[in-house]
Design a protein around this motif. Structure first.
Motif, PDB file in Angstrom:
ATOM      1  N   CYS A 136      -3.852   5.735   9.851  1.00 26.45           N
ATOM      2  CA  CYS A 136      -4.649   5.679   8.624  1.00 26.45           C
ATOM      3  C   CYS A 136      -4.995   4.247   8.228  1.00 26.45           C
ATOM      4  O   CYS A 136      -6.098   3.967   7.788  1.00 26.45           O
ATOM      5  CB  CYS A 136      -3.896   6.361   7.483  1.00 26.45           C
ATOM      6  SG  CYS A 136      -4.686   6.224   5.865  1.00 26.45           S
ATOM      7  N   PHE A 137      -4.043   3.317   8.407  1.00 19.98           N
ATOM      8  CA  PHE A 137      -4.258   1.935   7.981  1.00 19.98           C
ATOM      9  C   PHE A 137      -4.267   0.988   9.168  1.00 19.98           C
ATOM     10  O   PHE A 137      -3.436   1.083  10.067  1.00 19.98           O
ATOM     11  CB  PHE A 137      -3.148   1.510   7.009  1.00 19.98           C
ATOM     12  CG  PHE A 137      -3.239   0.058   6.592  1.00 19.98           C
ATOM     13  CD1 PHE A 137      -4.299  -0.388   5.823  1.00 19.98           C
ATOM     14  CD2 PHE A 137      -2.260  -0.853   6.984  1.00 19.98           C
ATOM     15  CE1 PHE A 137      -4.393  -1.728   5.447  1.00 19.98           C
ATOM     16  CE2 PHE A 137      -2.340  -2.192   6.606  1.00 19.98           C
ATOM     17  CZ  PHE A 137      -3.415  -2.633   5.829  1.00 19.98           C
TER      18      PHE A 137
ATOM     19  N   PRO B 264      -8.231   9.240  -1.142  1.00 19.70           N
ATOM     20  CA  PRO B 264      -6.879   9.181  -0.577  1.00 19.70           C
ATOM     21  C   PRO B 264      -6.747   9.665   0.859  1.00 19.70           C
ATOM     22  O   PRO B 264      -5.738   9.366   1.513  1.00 19.70           O
ATOM     23  CB  PRO B 264      -6.062  10.052  -1.532  1.00 19.70           C
ATOM     24  CG  PRO B 264      -7.061  10.954  -2.190  1.00 19.70           C
ATOM     25  CD  PRO B 264      -8.305  10.141  -2.317  1.00 19.70           C
ATOM     26  N   ASN B 265      -7.724  10.397   1.365  1.00 27.31           N
ATOM     27  CA  ASN B 265      -7.624  10.880   2.745  1.00 27.31           C
ATOM     28  C   ASN B 265      -8.435  10.048   3.738  1.00 27.31           C
ATOM     29  O   ASN B 265      -8.447  10.350   4.934  1.00 27.31           O
ATOM     30  CB  ASN B 265      -8.071  12.343   2.842  1.00 27.31           C
ATOM     31  CG  ASN B 265      -7.087  13.284   2.187  1.00 27.31           C
ATOM     32  OD1 ASN B 265      -5.957  12.907   1.887  1.00 27.31           O
ATOM     33  ND2 ASN B 265      -7.506  14.525   1.946  1.00 27.31           N
TER      34      ASN B 265
ATOM     35  N   SER C 265      -7.428   3.857  -2.139  1.00 26.54           N
ATOM     36  CA  SER C 265      -6.443   4.941  -2.137  1.00 26.54           C
ATOM     37  C   SER C 265      -6.638   5.875  -3.322  1.00 26.54           C
ATOM     38  O   SER C 265      -6.516   7.099  -3.199  1.00 26.54           O
ATOM     39  CB  SER C 265      -5.024   4.352  -2.181  1.00 26.54           C
ATOM     40  OG  SER C 265      -4.773   3.549  -1.056  1.00 26.54           O
TER      41      SER C 265
ATOM     42  N   ILE D 265      -8.280   3.394   6.146  1.00 28.19           N
ATOM     43  CA  ILE D 265      -8.546   2.094   5.530  1.00 28.19           C
ATOM     44  C   ILE D 265      -8.452   1.007   6.587  1.00 28.19           C
ATOM     45  O   ILE D 265      -7.462   0.897   7.314  1.00 28.19           O
ATOM     46  CB  ILE D 265      -7.557   1.782   4.393  1.00 28.19           C
ATOM     47  CG1 ILE D 265      -7.563   2.901   3.344  1.00 28.19           C
ATOM     48  CG2 ILE D 265      -7.904   0.445   3.740  1.00 28.19           C
ATOM     49  CD1 ILE D 265      -6.541   2.701   2.237  1.00 28.19           C
TER      50      ILE D 265
ATOM     51  N   ARG E  33       0.915   4.256  -2.934  1.00 27.09           N
ATOM     52  CA  ARG E  33       0.596   5.635  -2.584  1.00 27.09           C
ATOM     53  C   ARG E  33       1.785   6.565  -2.805  1.00 27.09           C
ATOM     54  O   ARG E  33       1.623   7.703  -3.237  1.00 27.09           O
ATOM     55  CB  ARG E  33       0.080   5.696  -1.146  1.00 27.09           C
ATOM     56  CG  ARG E  33      -1.248   4.954  -0.975  1.00 27.09           C
ATOM     57  CD  ARG E  33      -1.724   4.955   0.461  1.00 27.09           C
ATOM     58  NE  ARG E  33      -2.184   6.264   0.876  1.00 27.09           N
ATOM     59  CZ  ARG E  33      -3.462   6.611   1.034  1.00 27.09           C
ATOM     60  NH1 ARG E  33      -4.430   5.740   0.749  1.00 27.09           N
ATOM     61  NH2 ARG E  33      -3.780   7.815   1.444  1.00 27.09           N
TER      62      ARG E  33
ATOM     63  N   LEU F 270       0.298  10.156  -3.160  1.00 24.65           N
ATOM     64  CA  LEU F 270      -0.831  10.212  -2.232  1.00 24.65           C
ATOM     65  C   LEU F 270      -0.307  10.279  -0.793  1.00 24.65           C
ATOM     66  O   LEU F 270       0.803   9.841  -0.508  1.00 24.65           O
ATOM     67  CB  LEU F 270      -1.709   8.969  -2.402  1.00 24.65           C
ATOM     68  CG  LEU F 270      -2.247   8.722  -3.810  1.00 24.65           C
ATOM     69  CD1 LEU F 270      -3.051   7.424  -3.847  1.00 24.65           C
ATOM     70  CD2 LEU F 270      -3.112   9.894  -4.279  1.00 24.65           C
TER      71      LEU F 270
ATOM     72  N   ASP G 154      -5.607  -0.461  -3.062  1.00 24.55           N
ATOM     73  CA  ASP G 154      -5.154   0.559  -4.008  1.00 24.55           C
ATOM     74  C   ASP G 154      -6.317   1.336  -4.608  1.00 24.55           C
ATOM     75  O   ASP G 154      -6.219   2.539  -4.866  1.00 24.55           O
ATOM     76  CB  ASP G 154      -4.312  -0.077  -5.115  1.00 24.55           C
ATOM     77  CG  ASP G 154      -2.962  -0.567  -4.605  1.00 24.55           C
ATOM     78  OD1 ASP G 154      -2.653  -0.315  -3.423  1.00 24.55           O
ATOM     79  OD2 ASP G 154      -2.233  -1.208  -5.382  1.00 24.55           O
TER      80      ASP G 154
ATOM     81  N   CYS H 210      -0.357   6.349   4.277  1.00 27.53           N
ATOM     82  CA  CYS H 210      -1.452   5.714   5.025  1.00 27.53           C
ATOM     83  C   CYS H 210      -0.855   4.504   5.728  1.00 27.53           C
ATOM     84  O   CYS H 210      -0.729   3.416   5.142  1.00 27.53           O
ATOM     85  CB  CYS H 210      -2.576   5.304   4.072  1.00 27.53           C
ATOM     86  SG  CYS H 210      -4.068   4.683   4.912  1.00 27.53           S
TER      87      CYS H 210
ATOM     88  N   SER I  10     -15.715   3.618  -2.201  1.00 31.43           N
ATOM     89  CA  SER I  10     -14.954   4.844  -1.948  1.00 31.43           C
ATOM     90  C   SER I  10     -15.695   6.084  -2.425  1.00 31.43           C
ATOM     91  O   SER I  10     -15.573   7.161  -1.819  1.00 31.43           O
ATOM     92  CB  SER I  10     -13.579   4.740  -2.615  1.00 31.43           C
ATOM     93  OG  SER I  10     -12.872   3.624  -2.122  1.00 31.43           O
TER      94      SER I  10
ATOM     95  N   LEU J 100       0.843  -1.197   0.000  1.00 27.69           N
ATOM     96  CA  LEU J 100       0.000   0.000   0.000  1.00 27.69           C
ATOM     97  C   LEU J 100       0.879   1.248   0.000  1.00 27.69           C
ATOM     98  O   LEU J 100       0.613   2.216  -0.730  1.00 27.69           O
ATOM     99  CB  LEU J 100      -0.907  -0.013   1.235  1.00 27.69           C
ATOM    100  CG  LEU J 100      -1.770   1.238   1.470  1.00 27.69           C
ATOM    101  CD1 LEU J 100      -2.785   1.409   0.341  1.00 27.69           C
ATOM    102  CD2 LEU J 100      -2.496   1.115   2.813  1.00 27.69           C
TER     103      LEU J 100
END
Length: 447
Positions: free
Chosen positions: A172-173, A208-209, A204, A212, A158, A163, A201, A166, A382, A154
């Motif tokens: 974030c992840f 992207p913000n 993402s 996840i 990114r 990006l 992906d 994350c 998403s 990931l």
């Protein structure tokens, strides 16, 4: 998304076919390799040239799980092009005055060749649709088994596309088991790893913000995958993507109430990758069933055009009239008295696929180009996240039916042969293969 054709009371659940074009891929959601394109790229390649390129592409199914899945399980099959060239590659090479590079079996690319975040955001009207880009929302991905390289892969994806990072460290992840454990994870599986990379992906690329949450079921049985869905909701996800499925059975209505009846949560499910035919859990009345399209650049004002994804008589987006699930109140087509698949759609054709980075694939690792409805499901989940948190008592599958003007109507192509035309053939308005259409901004996904 690829799914088992035997009843899931008698067959392992397959990942929604990920088709990878000439790079590592899984039989989950078709993965395939392609050259990066932009909406501004003119369409200079003839239909004949594209058709020729498609004919040259060799699509192969690889399975890291049981070739003949056990009853009650999803199969583990990823679709990928392992030789020749794809239509997308042929076209992009021609635009650059080059000859498309022939793909070698089991080969991965040193750099991405499929659609990236800017392409997908442009195609679906998301470039300026949400200034927050999903900030404050959590999108969950449900898959079976563990991908030990999920976080690292990931990060590679990114980073390449610029990006925001994350990671687990920045909150974030997060990767957990179906019980919520961060340490006691399922057995690693190189077959499902490609699917996991594809799903992460695509989230993402579109949001992207957003945070996840990867929830890994201990096996590909409906019971364990369903428990993983429930855990995702328990942990606070308002958007849950599922890229797996199987043939329908009389158990589906009980699965509905046990695993998918979550008001206030947008649950998306891949429609399938084996062409015309209804599958579960896409047939659940509580989820948004996501079909697949072929996405190409064009000289239209949109800059893109789409048609039903169909590679062959046995490969293409799923659709159909459920044999068991009741029709939700908001679905008003008259040819099917029960639940109709799909609701909406997004890119799934591996010949016009998306770039994915995976280093734990069953064969061939690195940059891959994937397709299948395993790509379209996390894309739509998403988009829901960009549109904002659903109403607490809402079933977000209803939202697109309330604002069909905010969708790109797909009117050409088919995914097979059927007695009721719209079940398998695109037309103006609602049809089975593409539902109401693809995102044109966020209007159709807002309560």
């Amino acid at each position: 998304m690829r799914t088992s054709r035997s009843p899931h009371t008698s067959g392992r659940w397959r990942r929604a076919g990920s088709t990878a074009v000439a790079t590592s891929a899984l039989v989950l959601a078709g993965l395939g390799t392609a050259v990066h394109a932009t909406a501004a790229t003119p369409d200079h390649v003839s239909a004949k040239a594209v058709a020729t390129a498609v004919a040259k592409a060799h699509v192969q199914y690889e399975s890291a799980c049981d070739a003949t899945p056990k009853k009650g399980y999803a199969a583990c099959n990823a679709l990928r092009v392992t030789g020749g060239t794809t239509a997308f590659m042929e076209k992009q090479a021609a635009l650059k005055g080059m000859t498309a590079k022939t793909l070698k079996p089991n080969a991965s690319s040193a750099s991405p060749t499929g659609y990236g975040p800017s392409d997908l955001q442009s195609a679906y009207g998301l470039t300026s649709a949400s200034a927050s880009n999903g900030s404050g929302e959590t999108i969950a991905i449900v898959d079976a088994y563990d991908d030990p390289n999920a976080a690292a892969d990931l990060a590679t994806y990114r980073s390449y596309y610029g990006l925001p990072a994350c990671t687990t460290a920045n909150g974030c992840f997060k990767k957990v088991s179906q019980t919520g454990s961060t340490t006691s994870l399922p057995t690693a599986d190189s077959g499902w790893a490609g699917e996991i990379s594809l799903d992460l992906d695509m989230v993402s690329a579109i949001a992207p913000n957003a945070k996840i949450l990867l929830v890994e079921a201990s096996s590909s049985s409906m019971a364990n995958l369903g428990k993983a869905v429930n855990e995702a909701v328990t942990l606070g996800a308002k958007f849950v993507s599922n890229s797996y499925g199987g043939s329908e059975s009389s158990s589906d209505t009980s699965y509905d109430s046990s695993y998918f009846n979550h008001p206030g949560v947008a649950i998306t499910v891949s429609a399938g990758d084996e062409g015309y035919g209804a599958e579960y859990p896409a047939a659940s009345k509580y989820v948004t069933a996501v079909g697949g399209t072929k996405l190409s650049t064009s000289s239209t004002s949109r800059g893109w055009t789409e048609s039903v994804w169909k590679t062959s008589s046995t490969e293409g987006t799923g659709s159909g009239c459920s044999s068991y699930d009741a029709k939700p109140s908001w679905q008003t087509d008259t040819g099917c008295t029960k639940r109709m698949i799909a609701d909406v759609s997004a890119v799934a054709d591996p010949a016009t696929g998306v770039s994915v980075y995976d280093s734990y694939g069953s064969d061939g690792t690195g940059w891959n180009t994937y397709g299948g409805t395993s790509a379209s499901s996390p894309i739509i989940a998403s988009v829901y996240a960009l549109a904002g948190t659903p109403g607490s008592s809402d079933y977000p599958a209803q939202y697109p039916y309330e604002d069909t003007t905010a969708l790109n109507d797909v009117t050409s192509g088919n995914n097979g042969t059927c007695s009721t035309s719209y079940f398998c053939t695109a037309k103006s308005g609602y049809d089975g293969p593409t539902g109401l259409g693809t995102p044109a901004g966020l209007g159709a996904f807002t309560g």
